[in-house]
Design a protein around this motif. Sequence first.
Motif, PDB file in Angstrom:
ATOM      1  N   PRO A  68      21.953 -34.368  -2.465  1.00 44.61           N
ATOM      2  CA  PRO A  68      23.414 -34.243  -2.463  1.00 44.61           C
ATOM      3  C   PRO A  68      23.948 -33.424  -1.292  1.00 44.61           C
ATOM      4  N   LEU A  69      23.225 -32.398  -0.880  1.00 43.80           N
ATOM      5  CA  LEU A  69      23.643 -31.604   0.278  1.00 43.80           C
ATOM      6  C   LEU A  69      23.576 -32.444   1.542  1.00 43.80           C
ATOM      7  N   LEU A  70      22.546 -33.251   1.648  1.00 43.24           N
ATOM      8  CA  LEU A  70      22.387 -34.137   2.797  1.00 43.24           C
ATOM      9  C   LEU A  70      23.553 -35.126   2.857  1.00 43.24           C
ATOM     10  N   ALA A  71      23.872 -35.712   1.713  1.00 45.32           N
ATOM     11  CA  ALA A  71      24.966 -36.682   1.652  1.00 45.32           C
ATOM     12  C   ALA A  71      26.306 -36.047   1.991  1.00 45.32           C
ATOM     13  N   ALA A  72      26.449 -34.763   1.687  1.00 44.22           N
ATOM     14  CA  ALA A  72      27.707 -34.067   1.954  1.00 44.22           C
ATOM     15  C   ALA A  72      27.923 -33.783   3.433  1.00 44.22           C
ATOM     16  N   CYS A  73      26.855 -33.851   4.211  1.00 50.17           N
ATOM     17  CA  CYS A  73      26.947 -33.512   5.639  1.00 50.17           C
ATOM     18  C   CYS A  73      27.056 -34.735   6.549  1.00 50.17           C
ATOM     19  N   LEU A  74      26.781 -35.903   6.010  1.00 51.95           N
ATOM     20  CA  LEU A  74      26.732 -37.111   6.838  1.00 51.95           C
ATOM     21  C   LEU A  74      27.808 -38.108   6.424  1.00 51.95           C
ATOM     22  N   PRO A  75      28.227 -38.983   7.343  1.00 54.03           N
ATOM     23  CA  PRO A  75      29.185 -40.032   6.973  1.00 54.03           C
ATOM     24  C   PRO A  75      28.594 -40.922   5.883  1.00 54.03           C
ATOM     25  N   GLN A  76      29.436 -41.372   4.969  1.00 53.37           N
ATOM     26  CA  GLN A  76      28.938 -42.157   3.844  1.00 53.37           C
ATOM     27  C   GLN A  76      28.286 -43.461   4.294  1.00 53.37           C
ATOM     28  N   ASP A  77      28.739 -44.018   5.411  1.00 50.88           N
ATOM     29  CA  ASP A  77      28.144 -45.277   5.875  1.00 50.88           C
ATOM     30  C   ASP A  77      26.837 -45.067   6.631  1.00 50.88           C
ATOM     31  N   GLN A 165      11.995 -24.030   3.907  1.00 48.32           N
ATOM     32  CA  GLN A 165      12.975 -23.009   3.528  1.00 48.32           C
ATOM     33  C   GLN A 165      13.494 -23.235   2.113  1.00 48.32           C
ATOM     34  N   TYR A 166      13.013 -24.285   1.479  1.00 47.26           N
ATOM     35  CA  TYR A 166      13.418 -24.607   0.109  1.00 47.26           C
ATOM     36  C   TYR A 166      12.528 -23.812  -0.843  1.00 47.26           C
ATOM     37  N   VAL A 167      12.710 -22.501  -0.848  1.00 47.71           N
ATOM     38  CA  VAL A 167      11.778 -21.580  -1.495  1.00 47.71           C
ATOM     39  C   VAL A 167      11.997 -21.435  -2.995  1.00 47.71           C
ATOM     40  N   ILE A 168      12.984 -22.141  -3.557  1.00 45.03           N
ATOM     41  CA  ILE A 168      13.242 -22.018  -4.991  1.00 45.03           C
ATOM     42  C   ILE A 168      12.580 -23.140  -5.791  1.00 45.03           C
ATOM     43  N   ARG A 169      11.835 -24.012  -5.107  1.00 42.64           N
ATOM     44  CA  ARG A 169      11.019 -25.016  -5.792  1.00 42.64           C
ATOM     45  C   ARG A 169       9.611 -24.989  -5.230  1.00 42.64           C
ATOM     46  N   THR A 170       8.642 -25.139  -6.094  1.00 39.39           N
ATOM     47  CA  THR A 170       7.243 -25.080  -5.693  1.00 39.39           C
ATOM     48  C   THR A 170       6.850 -26.342  -4.931  1.00 39.39           C
ATOM     49  N   GLN A 171       6.221 -26.148  -3.769  1.00 43.35           N
ATOM     50  CA  GLN A 171       5.732 -27.259  -2.961  1.00 43.35           C
ATOM     51  C   GLN A 171       4.209 -27.355  -3.132  1.00 43.35           C
ATOM     52  N   PRO A 172       3.626 -28.531  -2.941  1.00 37.84           N
ATOM     53  CA  PRO A 172       2.167 -28.652  -3.073  1.00 37.84           C
ATOM     54  C   PRO A 172       1.403 -27.803  -2.060  1.00 37.84           C
ATOM     55  N   THR A 173       1.841 -27.841  -0.789  1.00 42.35           N
ATOM     56  CA  THR A 173       1.151 -27.095   0.263  1.00 42.35           C
ATOM     57  C   THR A 173       2.157 -26.269   1.063  1.00 42.35           C
ATOM     58  N   ASN A 174       1.630 -25.431   1.937  1.00 39.35           N
ATOM     59  CA  ASN A 174       2.494 -24.538   2.715  1.00 39.35           C
ATOM     60  C   ASN A 174       3.355 -25.284   3.733  1.00 39.35           C
ATOM     61  N   THR A 175       2.954 -26.484   4.104  1.00 35.44           N
ATOM     62  CA  THR A 175       3.697 -27.224   5.135  1.00 35.44           C
ATOM     63  C   THR A 175       4.504 -28.396   4.573  1.00 35.44           C
ATOM     64  N   CYS A 176       4.554 -28.541   3.249  1.00 34.68           N
ATOM     65  CA  CYS A 176       5.375 -29.596   2.653  1.00 34.68           C
ATOM     66  C   CYS A 176       6.854 -29.246   2.798  1.00 34.68           C
ATOM     67  N   LEU A 177       7.669 -30.240   3.081  1.00 31.18           N
ATOM     68  CA  LEU A 177       9.098 -30.027   3.297  1.00 31.18           C
ATOM     69  C   LEU A 177       9.913 -30.803   2.273  1.00 31.18           C
ATOM     70  N   SER A 178      11.110 -30.325   1.999  1.00 27.63           N
ATOM     71  CA  SER A 178      12.024 -31.039   1.112  1.00 27.63           C
ATOM     72  C   SER A 178      12.562 -32.276   1.823  1.00 27.63           C
ATOM     73  N   THR A 179      13.191 -33.156   1.051  1.00 23.93           N
ATOM     74  CA  THR A 179      13.770 -34.368   1.627  1.00 23.93           C
ATOM     75  C   THR A 179      14.819 -34.027   2.668  1.00 23.93           C
ATOM     76  N   LEU A 180      15.668 -33.042   2.373  1.00 26.12           N
ATOM     77  CA  LEU A 180      16.701 -32.647   3.336  1.00 26.12           C
ATOM     78  C   LEU A 180      16.080 -32.146   4.629  1.00 26.12           C
ATOM     79  N   GLU A 181      15.028 -31.336   4.521  1.00 26.50           N
ATOM     80  CA  GLU A 181      14.385 -30.797   5.725  1.00 26.50           C
ATOM     81  C   GLU A 181      13.745 -31.907   6.551  1.00 26.50           C
ATOM     82  N   CYS A 182      13.106 -32.865   5.878  1.00 22.09           N
ATOM     83  CA  CYS A 182      12.524 -34.008   6.603  1.00 22.09           C
ATOM     84  C   CYS A 182      13.604 -34.789   7.337  1.00 22.09           C
ATOM     85  N   ALA A 183      14.714 -35.036   6.644  1.00 20.34           N
ATOM     86  CA  ALA A 183      15.816 -35.774   7.259  1.00 20.34           C
ATOM     87  C   ALA A 183      16.405 -35.005   8.429  1.00 20.34           C
TER      88      ALA A 183
END
Length: 254
Positions: A68-77, A165-183
């Motif tokens: 949802p944060l990602l969608a809020a920053c980009l044009p809907q199209d 930086q998505y430190v409030i959810r557990t990631q499998p490994t130290n280098t795993c990134l959230s969807t927003l970070e990947c995008a």
Amino acid sequence: MPLQGVLGPDGDYKSQQAPLPSAAREYSDRPQKVCLCPFLPVHPLHVSTHLYIVQHPAEESKVLRTVPLLAACLPQDKCKVKIGRRFTEERDPELSTVCRKSDTLILYPGAEAANLEEFILDSPVYPSTIIIIDGTWSQAKDIFYKNSLFRLPKQVQLKTSISSQYVIRTQPTNTCLSTLECAAIALSILEKNNYIQETLLRPLQALCSFQLQHGAQIRLSKEHLLKNGLYPKPMPKNKRKLRKMELLMNSVKI
């Protein structure tokens, strides 16, 4: 609360644009002192790349999601979210057409995935669209391998050693990134503009900061917990799951 705005001199939030897209409204209804609107761009980011998020249905019910944060920053199209486990030409003709285009990429790590930065240097056709799967690693793996459509685009991955930086959810490994970070990283590479990454990460950083200020704890990766003897649950009896745990403890990519 609106999608775009700034804090006025009197400390009040000043609306400057249309309402939030439906995918992003969950963060606009927060109390004003923890509202994320001031951390969103005043105007949607101008990007030429089309982003498709293929989201596992289980993600819809989770709190503190990043899409949802990602969608809020980009044009809907330019940012479309497709929810489901299975996709075919009959079920989603739009996504089927996108997957068949020569300028579409799918971001999914693996032995056959090219490094995104290196790929765009040599590609005869510059990518116009990128697909990212949103879900846990097991959910993403299931979606990728059980949908033949997703093996039509060129498979790419990010070569980065940064920690999430998505430190409030557990990631499998130290280098795993959230969807927003990947995008954020992928779009900054494709658009050749580091400002995009900075802008997209700003609301995520604010979200995590607010949560930590109100009682949330920093979640260390499962890899870190296992290596340091801090994993709070009993080791699984299932051999396949136990093998995954052992690979994490030995820093083997799974």
